[in-house]
Structure formats: C-alpha cells, structure tokens
Design an enzyme around this catalytic site. Structure first.
Site, mmCIF file in Angstrom:
data_model
loop_
_atom_site.group_PDB
_atom_site.id
_atom_site.type_symbol
_atom_site.label_atom_id
_atom_site.label_comp_id
_atom_site.label_asym_id
_atom_site.label_seq_id
_atom_site.Cartn_x
_atom_site.Cartn_y
_atom_site.Cartn_z
ATOM 1 N N ASP A 186 0.834 -1.206 0.000
ATOM 2 C CA ASP A 186 0.000 0.000 0.000
ATOM 3 C C ASP A 186 0.875 1.264 0.000
ATOM 4 O O ASP A 186 2.097 1.194 -0.168
ATOM 5 C CB ASP A 186 -1.012 -0.038 1.165
ATOM 6 C CG ASP A 186 -0.366 0.171 2.536
ATOM 7 O OD1 ASP A 186 0.857 0.421 2.628
ATOM 8 O OD2 ASP A 186 -1.108 0.076 3.545
ATOM 9 N N HIS A 187 0.240 2.408 0.193
ATOM 10 C CA HIS A 187 0.929 3.701 0.113
ATOM 11 C C HIS A 187 2.102 3.825 1.089
ATOM 12 O O HIS A 187 3.042 4.560 0.824
ATOM 13 C CB HIS A 187 -0.072 4.830 0.389
ATOM 14 C CG HIS A 187 -0.822 4.637 1.662
ATOM 15 N ND1 HIS A 187 -1.894 3.765 1.763
ATOM 16 C CD2 HIS A 187 -0.648 5.152 2.907
ATOM 17 C CE1 HIS A 187 -2.343 3.776 3.002
ATOM 18 N NE2 HIS A 187 -1.603 4.601 3.718
ATOM 19 N N CYS B 196 2.808 -3.503 4.021
ATOM 20 C CA CYS B 196 1.950 -2.372 4.390
ATOM 21 C C CYS B 196 2.630 -1.685 5.580
ATOM 22 O O CYS B 196 3.831 -1.866 5.786
ATOM 23 C CB CYS B 196 0.511 -2.803 4.671
ATOM 24 S SG CYS B 196 0.273 -3.867 6.104
ATOM 25 N N GLY B 197 1.896 -0.900 6.336
ATOM 26 C CA GLY B 197 2.536 -0.173 7.428
ATOM 27 C C GLY B 197 3.119 -1.106 8.468
ATOM 28 O O GLY B 197 4.261 -0.960 8.905
ATOM 29 N N THR B 198 2.323 -2.087 8.875
ATOM 30 C CA THR B 198 2.765 -3.054 9.881
ATOM 31 C C THR B 198 3.076 -4.436 9.293
ATOM 32 O O THR B 198 3.685 -5.264 9.974
ATOM 33 C CB THR B 198 1.654 -3.267 10.929
ATOM 34 O OG1 THR B 198 0.478 -3.721 10.227
ATOM 35 C CG2 THR B 198 1.342 -1.985 11.681
ATOM 36 N N GLY B 199 2.566 -4.701 8.109
ATOM 37 C CA GLY B 199 2.625 -6.043 7.525
ATOM 38 C C GLY B 199 1.449 -6.897 7.949
ATOM 39 O O GLY B 199 1.209 -7.971 7.384
ATOM 40 N N GLY C 3 -2.068 -6.126 8.191
ATOM 41 C CA GLY C 3 -3.282 -6.115 7.364
ATOM 42 C C GLY C 3 -3.076 -6.795 6.032
ATOM 43 O O GLY C 3 -3.947 -7.552 5.563
ATOM 44 N N HIS D 247 9.747 -24.331 7.963
ATOM 45 C CA HIS D 247 8.680 -25.098 8.620
ATOM 46 C C HIS D 247 7.302 -24.883 8.015
ATOM 47 O O HIS D 247 6.467 -25.797 8.042
ATOM 48 C CB HIS D 247 8.624 -24.757 10.113
ATOM 49 C CG HIS D 247 9.757 -25.358 10.894
ATOM 50 N ND1 HIS D 247 9.826 -25.323 12.271
ATOM 51 C CD2 HIS D 247 10.887 -26.010 10.481
ATOM 52 C CE1 HIS D 247 10.932 -25.927 12.680
ATOM 53 N NE2 HIS D 247 11.604 -26.342 11.618
ATOM 54 N N ASN D 248 7.027 -23.680 7.521
ATOM 55 C CA ASN D 248 5.664 -23.354 7.061
ATOM 56 C C ASN D 248 5.558 -23.253 5.546
ATOM 57 O O ASN D 248 4.456 -23.071 5.020
ATOM 58 C CB ASN D 248 5.185 -22.033 7.686
ATOM 59 C CG ASN D 248 5.499 -21.941 9.163
ATOM 60 O OD1 ASN D 248 6.258 -21.062 9.587
ATOM 61 N ND2 ASN D 248 4.968 -22.859 9.957
ATOM 62 N N ARG E 38 6.612 0.473 8.425
ATOM 63 C CA ARG E 38 6.745 1.342 9.595
ATOM 64 C C ARG E 38 7.350 0.592 10.781
ATOM 65 O O ARG E 38 7.400 1.115 11.886
ATOM 66 C CB ARG E 38 5.372 1.911 9.971
ATOM 67 C CG ARG E 38 4.813 2.833 8.881
ATOM 68 C CD ARG E 38 3.390 3.254 9.161
ATOM 69 N NE ARG E 38 2.883 4.099 8.081
ATOM 70 C CZ ARG E 38 1.598 4.238 7.764
ATOM 71 N NH1 ARG E 38 0.674 3.585 8.452
ATOM 72 N NH2 ARG E 38 1.225 5.014 6.771
ATOM 73 N N HIS F 207 6.818 -31.408 8.972
ATOM 74 C CA HIS F 207 6.429 -30.088 8.455
ATOM 75 C C HIS F 207 5.557 -30.221 7.210
ATOM 76 O O HIS F 207 4.642 -29.425 6.999
ATOM 77 C CB HIS F 207 7.664 -29.227 8.206
ATOM 78 C CG HIS F 207 8.460 -29.021 9.457
ATOM 79 N ND1 HIS F 207 7.906 -28.459 10.592
ATOM 80 C CD2 HIS F 207 9.727 -29.374 9.780
ATOM 81 C CE1 HIS F 207 8.812 -28.447 11.553
ATOM 82 N NE2 HIS F 207 9.919 -29.000 11.093
ATOM 83 N N ARG G 42 2.178 -30.948 8.608
ATOM 84 C CA ARG G 42 1.531 -29.766 9.203
ATOM 85 C C ARG G 42 1.072 -28.786 8.134
ATOM 86 O O ARG G 42 -0.023 -28.206 8.245
ATOM 87 C CB ARG G 42 2.490 -29.099 10.198
ATOM 88 C CG ARG G 42 2.676 -29.951 11.437
ATOM 89 C CD ARG G 42 3.840 -29.528 12.295
ATOM 90 N NE ARG G 42 4.040 -30.485 13.386
ATOM 91 C CZ ARG G 42 5.125 -30.534 14.141
ATOM 92 N NH1 ARG G 42 6.120 -29.689 13.943
ATOM 93 N NH2 ARG G 42 5.214 -31.435 15.100
HETATM 94 C C1 RB5 Z 1 -2.325 2.284 6.589
HETATM 95 O O1 RB5 Z 1 -2.282 3.483 7.295
HETATM 96 C C2 RB5 Z 1 -2.097 1.115 7.529
HETATM 97 O O2 RB5 Z 1 -3.236 0.876 8.281
HETATM 98 C C3 RB5 Z 1 -1.696 -0.101 6.757
HETATM 99 O O3 RB5 Z 1 -0.546 0.177 6.013
HETATM 100 C C4 RB5 Z 1 -1.358 -1.349 7.551
HETATM 101 O O4 RB5 Z 1 -0.470 -1.075 8.579
HETATM 102 C C5 RB5 Z 1 -2.499 -2.154 8.004
HETATM 103 O O5 RB5 Z 1 -2.362 -3.247 8.586
#
Ligand code: RB5
Length: 150
Positions: free
Chosen positions: A8-9, A65-68, A70, A98-99, A109, A134, A137
């Site tokens: 994403d952005h 994404c920001g956290t990975g 979502g 393993h997976n 982020r 594995h 599983r």
């Molecule tokens: C976008 O702001 C943020 O929510 C997305 O990148 C991600 O972190 C979601 O899991």
C-alpha cells in the site's frame, strides 16, 4: 525464480529498495503496485500478491503495508496462500523451513531497509524441510483451505 511484490501507500520507499535488492540478486520481480503515495487499501494489494502466487505467475510474493499485519491477513484469505508477517530474519527463515510460506509480509513502519533486506534474504535462502512433520503440518493448513475456502 520469479517473484511479485506489492504494497500500500506506506510501502513505497521500502518496496523500491527491496525490488532493487531482489534484482541485484538476479531475480525476476514484477511490481504489482501501488506506485503512489495516495492513501489506498491494503487488502487490494494483499489480494493481488496472493492471487499472482496461486495463479502461478510467480513462485512467491512479498507484501508490505505499514505493519505487515493487514496485508498478510488479506493475502492469507486467498486459497493456497501461506503468508508470514515477520519483523526479523529468524522468523523469516523458519517461515520457509517449517511453514513453506509462499508470501512474505513485513511492515514499512516497523522494519528499516537493511533489516528488511536481511529478512528477505533469510526467507529466500531457506528451504522447506520437506517430507516429515512439516509437510504433514502444512498439509493440515491446506485442509483448512479446503474446508473453509471451497
Ligand atoms: C495504513 O495506514 C495502515 O493501516 C496499513 O498500512 C497497515 O499497517 C495495516 O495493517
């Protein structure tokens, strides 16, 4: 080996750095986007990466994404995807060993560029430990796909 990458952005700078890193390793990579900093919805990109992998357009995918979180949840909704959201190389390596994770996700982020490169390398350089517990599983994971995504 062919790869796809998408995010994403929030992913733009890291995605570009990882793309360059993969190309420097001699890998063929297709960037599925986004190519804009305009706010966009991470499930769109998780879906695109996951679908490209299960269609066989690529052997594996990278989703950012920001956290990975979502984008990995989203990619995992595609039947056949085993997406691992990681933030350090040990988990990345084990996600393959393993997976047999076919999508690697991380957060732009959360991890810096050098750490992300180490994460990607750990995952790419590891081999699935086929033939034993594995495989059994991962087979059970596939059963869940069949049960809930038919
Ligand atoms: C976008 O702001 C943020 O929510 C997305 O990148 C991600 O972190 C979601 O899991």
């Amino acid at each position: 080996m062919k790869l796809v990458i998408g995010g994403d952005h929030s992913s733009l700078d890291l995605k570009a750095a990882i793309l360059a890193h993969l190309e420097a390793r001699g890998l063929a990579v297709v960037d599925l986007g986004t190519d804009s900093t305009a706010s966009t919805d991470y499930p769109v990109w998780g879906r695109l990466v996951g679908e490209a992998v299960v269609r066989g357009d690529a052997d594996a995918g990278i989703a950012i994404c920001g956290t990975g979180v979502g984008i990995s949840i989203s990619a995992n909704k595609v039947k056949g995807v085993r997406a691992a959201c990681v933030s350090e190389p040990y988990s990345a390596q084990m996600a393959k060993r393993h997976n047999n994770a076919n999508v690697l996700a991380f957060g732009a982020r959360v991890v810096g560029i050098d750490l992300a490169k180490m994460i990607v390398d750990a995952w790419l350089d590891a081999e699935f430990e086929q033939g034993g517990r594995h495989t059994h599983r991962v087979g059970l994971i596939t059963e869940l796909d069949e049960l809930y995504r038919s």
